[in-house]
Design an enzyme around this catalytic site. Sequence first.
Site, PDB file in Angstrom:
ATOM      1  N   ASP A  70      11.246  -0.074   5.429  1.00 18.88           N
ATOM      2  CA  ASP A  70      10.074   0.075   6.265  1.00 18.88           C
ATOM      3  C   ASP A  70       9.858   1.569   6.432  1.00 18.88           C
ATOM      4  OD1 ASP A  70       8.106  -1.591   7.675  1.00 18.88           O
ATOM      5  OD2 ASP A  70       8.677  -0.385   9.388  1.00 18.88           O
ATOM      6  N   TYR A 157      -0.973   6.908   2.626  1.00 20.88           N
ATOM      7  CA  TYR A 157      -1.387   8.211   3.137  1.00 20.88           C
ATOM      8  C   TYR A 157      -1.118   9.352   2.143  1.00 20.88           C
ATOM      9  CZ  TYR A 157      -1.462   5.765   7.656  1.00 20.88           C
ATOM     10  OH  TYR A 157      -1.713   4.887   8.692  1.00 20.88           O
TER      11      TYR A 157
HETATM   12  P1  IMP Z   1       5.896   0.175   4.433  1.00 21.41           P
HETATM   13  O1  IMP Z   1       6.710  -0.152   5.608  1.00 21.41           O
HETATM   14  O2  IMP Z   1       6.699   0.826   3.344  1.00 21.41           O
HETATM   15  O3  IMP Z   1       5.036  -0.942   3.930  1.00 21.41           O
HETATM   16  O4  IMP Z   1       4.917   1.338   4.858  1.00 21.41           O
HETATM   17  C1  IMP Z   1       4.011   1.186   5.907  1.00 21.41           C
HETATM   18  C2  IMP Z   1       2.792   2.001   5.592  1.00 21.41           C
HETATM   19  O5  IMP Z   1       3.156   3.384   5.494  1.00 21.41           O
HETATM   20  C3  IMP Z   1       2.129   1.669   4.252  1.00 21.41           C
HETATM   21  O6  IMP Z   1       1.196   0.644   4.387  1.00 21.41           O
HETATM   22  C4  IMP Z   1       1.482   2.958   3.884  1.00 21.41           C
HETATM   23  O7  IMP Z   1       0.253   3.103   4.553  1.00 21.41           O
HETATM   24  C5  IMP Z   1       2.440   3.987   4.447  1.00 21.41           C
HETATM   25  N1  IMP Z   1       3.377   4.443   3.398  1.00 21.41           N
HETATM   26  C6  IMP Z   1       4.620   3.984   3.131  1.00 21.41           C
HETATM   27  N2  IMP Z   1       5.184   4.657   2.110  1.00 21.41           N
HETATM   28  C7  IMP Z   1       4.254   5.563   1.720  1.00 21.41           C
HETATM   29  C8  IMP Z   1       4.233   6.545   0.697  1.00 21.41           C
HETATM   30  O8  IMP Z   1       5.162   6.763  -0.090  1.00 21.41           O
HETATM   31  N3  IMP Z   1       3.099   7.274   0.624  1.00 21.41           N
HETATM   32  C9  IMP Z   1       2.040   7.082   1.448  1.00 21.41           C
HETATM   33  N4  IMP Z   1       2.000   6.177   2.397  1.00 21.41           N
HETATM   34  C10 IMP Z   1       3.103   5.419   2.533  1.00 21.41           C
END
Ligand code: IMP
Length: 199
Positions: A70, A157
């Site tokens: 996450d 992002y």
């Molecule tokens: P998750 O928990 O990895 O799904 O990340 C949550 C949110 O953070 C994602 O929906 C993206 O908007 C953002 N995010 C996570 N990893 C990245 C990355 O490597 N680059 C840009 N945005 C990220």
Amino acid sequence: MQEKLVFATNNAHKIAEVRAILGDRRQILSLEEIGCNEEIPETAATIEGNALQKARWVSQRFDCDCFADDTGLEVEVLGGEPGVMSARYAQANGRGGGHDSTANSTLLLERMDGIANRKARFRTAIALIIAGKETIVEGVVNGSIATAPHGTDGFGYDPLFIPEGETKTFAEMSPTEKNAISHRRRATEALLKVLKDNL
Ligand code: IMP
């Protein structure tokens, strides 16, 4: 024989990033590849809590070794927001649907309008469950928020985030360049260390 390890995600970008980092040390399977098509609950108040919640859910239902990640983008001047709400930042603020990167980035730029302190960091927590034993590791990359989006690579992002010591955003970097320094790289390196200790 390579041991199978489930990465509790169907995000093709993330699977590719982690496979590139782990190489052939472990066979990484996605949720789709183990036949898991359900939405996994992510209702914890912290990124560590969400990672653990997802890893427990998959490892219990599919009886497998598994890890889940996450990530949050934490902006200093916004008190760590969007943080655990990163994926649903716009939706949580009454704008657009969930997981809408363009709406999330637009809202973030609005909140940062005219603000000089643009310090931010990406933080990834990975929860690993091997034979029932739980471990949490994290990876951080410090940087700043650009005043407008730049670049088309990556996701989320990426067009807004300039890592410390760089002039380009993550979205202006090649996947190899991003993978070399990213939060997920650092968390995955920490994961690899734990995996080595468990082999
Ligand atoms: P998750 O928990 O990895 O799904 O990340 C949550 C949110 O953070 C994602 O929906 C993206 O908007 C953002 N995010 C996570 N990893 C990245 C990355 O490597 N680059 C840009 N945005 C990220």
